[in-house]
Each structure stands twice: as structure tokens, then as C-alpha cells.
Write an enzyme that holds these catalytic residues in place. Structure first.
Site, mmCIF file in Angstrom:
data_model
loop_
_atom_site.group_PDB
_atom_site.id
_atom_site.type_symbol
_atom_site.label_atom_id
_atom_site.label_comp_id
_atom_site.label_asym_id
_atom_site.label_seq_id
_atom_site.Cartn_x
_atom_site.Cartn_y
_atom_site.Cartn_z
ATOM 1 N N GLU A 197 0.606 -4.496 11.318
ATOM 2 C CA GLU A 197 -0.292 -5.521 10.729
ATOM 3 C C GLU A 197 -1.608 -5.549 10.728
ATOM 4 O OE1 GLU A 197 0.878 -7.659 8.723
ATOM 5 O OE2 GLU A 197 -0.320 -9.396 8.988
ATOM 6 N N HIS A 227 3.149 13.821 17.670
ATOM 7 C CA HIS A 227 3.725 14.247 16.548
ATOM 8 C C HIS A 227 3.205 14.442 15.211
ATOM 9 C CE1 HIS A 227 7.080 14.242 19.489
ATOM 10 N NE2 HIS A 227 6.809 12.841 19.518
ATOM 11 N N LYS A 281 -4.116 -5.641 7.554
ATOM 12 C CA LYS A 281 -5.095 -6.533 7.333
ATOM 13 C C LYS A 281 -6.356 -5.895 7.013
ATOM 14 C CE LYS A 281 -3.309 -9.575 6.668
ATOM 15 N NZ LYS A 281 -1.911 -10.003 6.799
ATOM 16 N N ARG A 314 -3.278 -15.872 -7.424
ATOM 17 C CA ARG A 314 -2.300 -15.092 -8.374
ATOM 18 C C ARG A 314 -2.816 -14.101 -8.968
ATOM 19 N NH1 ARG A 314 2.607 -18.448 -8.600
ATOM 20 N NH2 ARG A 314 3.526 -16.857 -9.924
ATOM 21 N N LYS A 370 -2.031 -13.228 -4.330
ATOM 22 C CA LYS A 370 -1.133 -13.831 -3.250
ATOM 23 C C LYS A 370 0.229 -13.772 -3.572
ATOM 24 C CE LYS A 370 -0.800 -16.205 0.467
ATOM 25 N NZ LYS A 370 -1.277 -15.522 1.682
ATOM 26 N N GLU A 420 -6.453 -4.167 3.577
ATOM 27 C CA GLU A 420 -6.448 -5.242 2.447
ATOM 28 C C GLU A 420 -7.731 -6.072 2.475
ATOM 29 O OE1 GLU A 420 -3.522 -8.696 3.838
ATOM 30 O OE2 GLU A 420 -3.560 -8.099 1.656
ATOM 31 N N ASN A 428 3.432 -14.370 -17.400
ATOM 32 C CA ASN A 428 3.256 -13.571 -16.126
ATOM 33 C C ASN A 428 4.574 -12.529 -16.328
ATOM 34 O OD1 ASN A 428 1.587 -15.354 -15.485
ATOM 35 N ND2 ASN A 428 2.806 -16.351 -14.215
ATOM 36 N N GLY A 429 4.708 -11.416 -15.564
ATOM 37 C CA GLY A 429 5.765 -10.663 -15.536
ATOM 38 C C GLY A 429 5.256 -9.063 -16.099
ATOM 39 N N CYS A 487 -0.368 -13.208 -11.717
ATOM 40 C CA CYS A 487 -0.960 -14.042 -12.839
ATOM 41 C C CYS A 487 -0.767 -15.605 -12.749
ATOM 42 C CB CYS A 487 -0.358 -13.624 -14.218
ATOM 43 S SG CYS A 487 -0.697 -11.614 -14.494
ATOM 44 N N TRP A 494 -3.589 -10.716 -13.303
ATOM 45 C CA TRP A 494 -3.491 -9.698 -12.031
ATOM 46 C C TRP A 494 -2.890 -8.577 -13.164
ATOM 47 C CZ3 TRP A 494 0.324 -6.158 -10.306
ATOM 48 C CH2 TRP A 494 -0.070 -5.537 -9.232
#
Ligand code: M6R
Length: 606
Positions: free
Chosen positions: A479, A502, A483, A27, A601, A486, A98-99, A2, A74
Site C-alpha cells: 500500500e 530471490h 500511494k 471521476r 476515483k 500514484e 461513461n463506459g 468519467c 477519463w
């Protein structure tokens, strides 16, 4: 997550609020809203979706007023919708938040019993009604204080009051908040980036602080309600990073900038003339370190896994790696001979910050590796090693990952040298290698730029995909899978190649794309055997290697032959094709590259 903006001015503010909200969209971007004070009344406009939608709304019906707050959301409590978008207003106050308010259910129940009618599913609306309620019996400062005391959880707040129509109030606990000083106006922002186009003079609020802004004055109060003075910082100019230039999106710009990231970083830490690494005032003598603990989230955590291999090999110090959200709740045996290293691009990630805070409370030495040097994590740690990547805007972390790995590698070499684990020649050779890295990165970007779009097509049709590597290529496989997930919303798994039999080998079927990372290192033959096992079961292999031998690539669908470097530096080059692959798959699927769904972000909630 946010984003908050607040402006107290003598001119109309709506347009500047929209402009700043666009900067804050990294954000959160599921809904947006604005409130202004006009003729002593609160006027609120909000909508689901992007700031562009809000801008259209304001175009049809402009917001007046010289005092305002804005928000990009968000979602945590309640679906992304117009009703749940911030601000949340009563007749008396308007709040952006925010929070997370952890006791919101109980507070809501009490407020409902008093007759307050909630319109949204958010936790934020309790703040609106608490303030409204306390204002009936208390003056401004006491009403704010009583409200904040009633809240459990984390928040950064921006508040407008009908009765006090010349002020914007900000408050912080756990979520970052900054104020900015402008000519005849003052600002509130959830980070300095949002304020940069308006001012370069800012102050960060600490936990418990409250600020009251008018157009020509800013006052600060601490958690004991005492008036306090705070330091004003001057921000550096980094315009070249905050402009997309000719690129279609920030992510492609940031991928293409990675050679510059590496160059700047190496320049900052390496003394070319003396062939040495600068590391002054390190908080602990490297000779005394008993253990290094590396902590981060997401991509930053992947840089920690990569570093584990380097540190173990070069420094002979036991290394532990941890995901911040796990570390913060485990029973940890803290030791003041250990070094606790926190890796974070934003420096604001709630879990990483909480893990750092835990270390500080246990009086152990902390060091942070961050991109944003003014961030909460940087300001709270004993020592900061900046990655010098410049602002990273795309939600998917690219150049920051390269920067994080590079600083970690540089730290490993230096500690190794101080502890006499490597000799002078070896040390100087490693420094020489560092100087060559930016050009190798550039060559790899150029080569993969042309070759990855065609490979991307295979991923669109497939059920999922796998990324495999051993040793230093294992975290890079993780990674690569992250990528792809997302950016393109396709399922992908990253695995150590040796683990396949396995369990995960069962996933391999005709046509499943499998990316094999096989640099010519000590694991090479083993990795190639794992690759053959995949081919034998119908997997469509994309081999990424620096080895020339054509024989290994028979039956391989695509081979990307990247520049040769030594084993230590191969993670930097191996990363690039994976970033580009994820980028092109997402582009083929028409996904929003810079703002993937459900993400943000800066992850400032748990
Ligand atoms: O700002 P941080 O480095 O602390 O962020 C940590 C993660 O949220 C971040 O790396 C995330 O995984 C990225 N979106 C991945 O591309």
C-alpha cells in the site's frame, strides 16, 4: 470513470452544470464539456484539461439554455483533447457517455459507409450517429431502443435532442446513473454526490433502464421498453466531509480524519456496554462457512491481503484473496458454503461489480464492505457492512483503507467468537483494543505529520524506492508503494522482506530509499536482518517501528518510532507514515495531490 450531469429546468442551467462537474472531477479530469439547447439548436462547448478551463470558456462566451448535459472525461478511446472531449454532437443529438462501447470499430465502419463523418477518436461518437440515423425512421423511444440494442459494452448516457427540445434522456447498462428530483427541475448524474448540492431525493437506474426528464416530470422505461415506477431515496446529509475546510487538499483532510473514521466505525459495530460486536442478519451462519473469498482492486485489495492474516489467525477458516479483474475471468469452483466478500470504497468499481455479479449468478452468498452504501455493489450484495468513513474525495484512498481494514478486522473477531475460536476474555480484550485505536491513530498522525516532510526529500532525488515488511506489514508495504507511485509518479516497489534475496535485492544500490516496516511482532528479528542486508548494499533505510531499542537503528538514515500496539492493530498505525510520506513527496514535486495524472476515483470501466 468519467462524470455525467444533465439538467432539465425552466431556468438557465450552465452554471449549475459547471458546479456539478467540479464535484464530478474526481471521476475524470482530462477534458470537460457542456451542451445546451438554445432556440431548438444544440450548442456545444468543450476543452482539454480541467473544468476550470471550461468555466473560463463560458465566462467569455456564456451558454444559454434551460436544458443541458455536461461531462468530465477519463480517456479510454483517443487522447485527452478538445476533439475527444464530450459531448459528441450531430445536428440532431448530443451525447455524453461513461463506459466503453466494445463494438465501436464495427459500428463506426457501418456508419461511415452510410456517409457519417467522425470528428473524434472516441467510441462515443458512434452513439451520436446511431441515434441520428435511427431518428430518421423511428420515433424517440424506438430510436433510443434500437441504438442501445446495437451497443456492446458498458454505458451510462446523457442525451439531448434537437427535435425533442424539452427533454434530457438517460440510459444505463453497466455504468452507474442516478436521477434527482428538484423544485421545478430534474437532474441526471453519474452519482448522487454530483446531485447532492441540488437535491437529496434520488433514484438509481438499474441496468437496461432508460429515463426521460423534463423540468417537472421523470419517466422510466425498462429494457423491454415498458414504463416502470422506481423508488425515490432520501440521501443523508454529510456536508462536513465534502468541504476541504482549512486543509490545502482533500487528501490531507482525509488523512487527518482517520481517527474519526476509526471512532465512527467502532461505534457502529461495537456495543460498548455488552462488550460485543453487532452483526445482525448475517447471510450465512459463520459456523457453516467453509471458505471466505476476499475480493477487491488496488487499495481495497490490499485491505483483503491484510485481512487474510487476521482471518486465518482468528477464525481457522481457509481464506482466499483475489484481484477482482482476475477473479471475474477465472474458472471458479463456486460453493454455497463459501462466503464471498467484496471490498470497495466507491462500490462502483467495474471489475469488483462484475466479480460480484458472477457470484450472484452462481447463487453463492455475498457480502460487501463499502463506503458508499447507495452504490451498485452495496445494492447488489446479500449483506452490506458499511465502513462509515464519509465521502472520500482524494483519488488516493486513505481513510477508506483504514475503514476497510477495520470492518474486516471486526468481522474476523466476531466470526472467531461465534465459531468459538477465541475465548470470552480474548474476545473482550480485542474489543477493548478497538476502543483505543482511534486515539493511537491520532497520536501517530500528529507524530508523523512533523517527521515525514524531511524524509520525503530523499525520495525526490532517487531512481526509485522499496517498501518492505513481513506478515501483516507486507500488505502495508504494498500500500505504501502504491500511494507513492500514484501520487508522486515515482517508481516504488512493495515486497515481502523475505523475498528480497530471490531477486529484488539486485535493485539495491547506494542511496536507494528503502522503507522497512518492523513492528515488534513475531517477524521482528527476521525483518531487522533483512534491513541489515539492505544497509550492507548501500540502501538508505527509513525504519518504521514501535520498538525502543536504539541499537537496531544504527546505520539507519531515519527512524520513525510510532505508538506501540499489539500485533493485530499495527497495520493501522504503520499505514499512516506511508500515506504522509507519499503526500509530502508529491507536494515537493508539485503534483496534483487530489487528482493524480491518468487516474480517477471511481473506476467504472474494466
Ligand atoms: O472504489 P474502490 O475501493 O473499489 O477502488 C479500488 C481502487 O481503484 C482504488 O483503491 C485505487 O487503487 C486507489 N486510487 C488507490 O489509492
Amino acid at each position: 470513470m468519467c462524470g455525467i450531469i444533465g439538467i432539465a429546468s425552466s431556468k438557465l442551467v450552465a452554471q449549475n452544470i459547471i458546479h456539478s462537474l467540479k464535484k464530478l472531477e474526481y471521476r475524470g479530469y482530462d477534458s470537460a464539456g457542456i451542451a445546451t439547447i438554445v432556440d431548438n439548436e444544440i450548442h456545444e462547448k468543450k476543452c482539454a484539461g480541467r473544468v476550470d478551463n471550461l468555466e473560463k470558456l463560458l465566462f467569455k462566451n456564456p451558454s444559454k439554455g434551460s436544458l443541458g448535459i455536461g461531462h468530465v472525461r477519463w480517456a479510454t478511446h483517443g487522447i485527452p483533447s478538445q476533439l475527444n472531449a464530450h459531448p459528441h454532437s450531430s445536428d440532431e443529438v448530443s451525447v455524453v457517455h461513461n463506459g466503453i462501447i466494445e463494438n465501436s470499430t464495427l459500428l463506426k465502419k457501418n456508419l461511415e459507409e452510410k456517409g457519417y463523418k467522425f470528428k473524434s477518436q472516441t467510441d462515443t461518437e458512434v452513439i451520436t450517429f446511431l441515434l441520428t440515423d435511427f431518428l430518421k425512421s423511428y420515433d424517440l423511444v424506438d430510436a433510443i431502443n434500437k441504438t442501445l440494442k446495437a451497443l456492446n459494452g458498458s454505458f451510462a448516457l446523457g442525451i439531448l435532442f434537437k427535435k425533442y427540445s424539452n427533454i434530457v434522456v438517460g440510459a444505463r447498462r453497466g455504468s452507474p446513473l442516478a436521477v434527482g428530483y428538484g423544485p421545478e427541475e430534474n437532474y441526471l448524474g453519474s452519482d448522487s454526490y454530483a446531485l447532492k448540492s441540488m437535491t437529496n431525493k434520488i433514484t438509481y437506474l438499474d441496468d437496461g433502464d432508460v429515463c426521460i426528464l423534463t423540468n417537472n416530470k421523470i419517466e422510466f422505461y425498462n429494457s423491454e421498453n415498458k414504463k416502470i415506477n422506481k423508488k425515490i431515496l432520501t440521501l443523508s446529509e454529510d456536508k462536513q466531509f465534502t468541504d476541504k475546510g482549512d486543509y490545502k487538499d482533500f487528501m490531507s483532510k482525509e488523512i487527518n480524519e482517520q481517527n474519526i473514521t476509526a471512532k465512527t466505525c467502532v461505534k457502529e459495530y461495537v456495543d460498548q456496554l455488552r462488550k460485543d460486536i453487532n452483526l445482525y442478519n448475517f447471510p450465512i451462519n459463520p459456523k457453516d462457512i467453509e471458505k471466505i473469498v476476499l475480493i477487491g482492486c488496488g487499495t481495497a485489495y490490499h485491505s483483503c491481503i491484510t485481512a487474510k492474516y487476521w482471518f486465518e489467525e482468528l477464525t481457522n477458516i481457509p481464506i482466499e484473496i483475489d484481484i477482482a479483474s482476475e477473479f471475474r475471468y477465472r474458472k471458479i469452483n463456486f460453493n454455497n458454503k463459501n462466503l464471498y466478500v467484496f471490498v470497495s470504497q466507491s462500490g462502483e468499481t467495474a471489475d469488483t461489480y462484475a466479480a460480484l455479479d458472477l457470484c450472484k449468478k452462481n447463487n453463492v452468498k455475498t457480502c460487501s464492505i463499502v463506503n458508499v452504501v447507495e452504490s451498485s455493489i452495496a445494492r447488489s450484495s446479500d449483506f452490506v457492512l458499511p465502513i462509515h468513513a464519509g465521502p472520500e474525495i482524494g483519488v488516493a484512498s486513505t481513510k477508506a483503507f483504514i475503514g476497510q481494514m477495520l470492518v474486516l478486522f471486526i468481522l474476523a473477531i466476531k466470526i472467531s467468537e461465534i465459531r468459538k475460536e477465541i475465548n470470552k476474555t480474548d474476545y473482550e480484550n480485542k474489543i477493548d483494543d478497538l476502543q483505543k485505536l482511534p486515539d493511537l491513530i491520532k497520536d501517530t498522525i500528529n507524530y508523523c505529520q512533523d517527521n515525514t516532510p524531511i524524509i520525503a526529500k530523499d525520495f525526490i532525488k532517487a531512481k526509485g524506492s522499496m517498501f518492505l515488511g513481513r506478515g501483516l506489514s507486507f500488505p502495508i508495504a504494498l500500500e505504501g508503494a502504491l500511494k507513492l507511485k500514484e501520487l508522486s509518479y515515482l517508481h516504488a516497489e512493495g515486497y515481502p522482506a523475505g523475498e528480497m534475496k530471490h531477486g529484488p535485492l539486485a535493485l539495491i544500490e547506494e542511496g536507494l530509499p528503502v522503507v522497512i516496516l518492523a513492528p515488534k511482532d513475531r517477524y521482528f528479528e527476521k525483518t531487522i536482518s533483512n534491513m541489515q542486508e539492505v544497509i550492507a548494499r548501500g540502501g538508505k533505510v527509513i525504519l518504521i517501528t514501535d520498538e525502543d531499542n536504539k541499537i537496531i537503528s544504527e546505520n539507519v538514515r531515519f527512524t520513525l518510532k510510532i505508538a506501540k500496539t499489539n500485533e493485530y492493530l499495527s497495520p493501522f498505525l504503520m499505514t499512516i507514515p506511508l500515506q504522509l510520506l507519499a503526500y509530502h513527496v508529491a507536494a515537493l514535486k508539485n503534483c496534483d495531490i487530489d487528482k493524480p495524472r491518468n487516474l480517477a476515483k471511481s473506476v467504472t470501466v474494466e
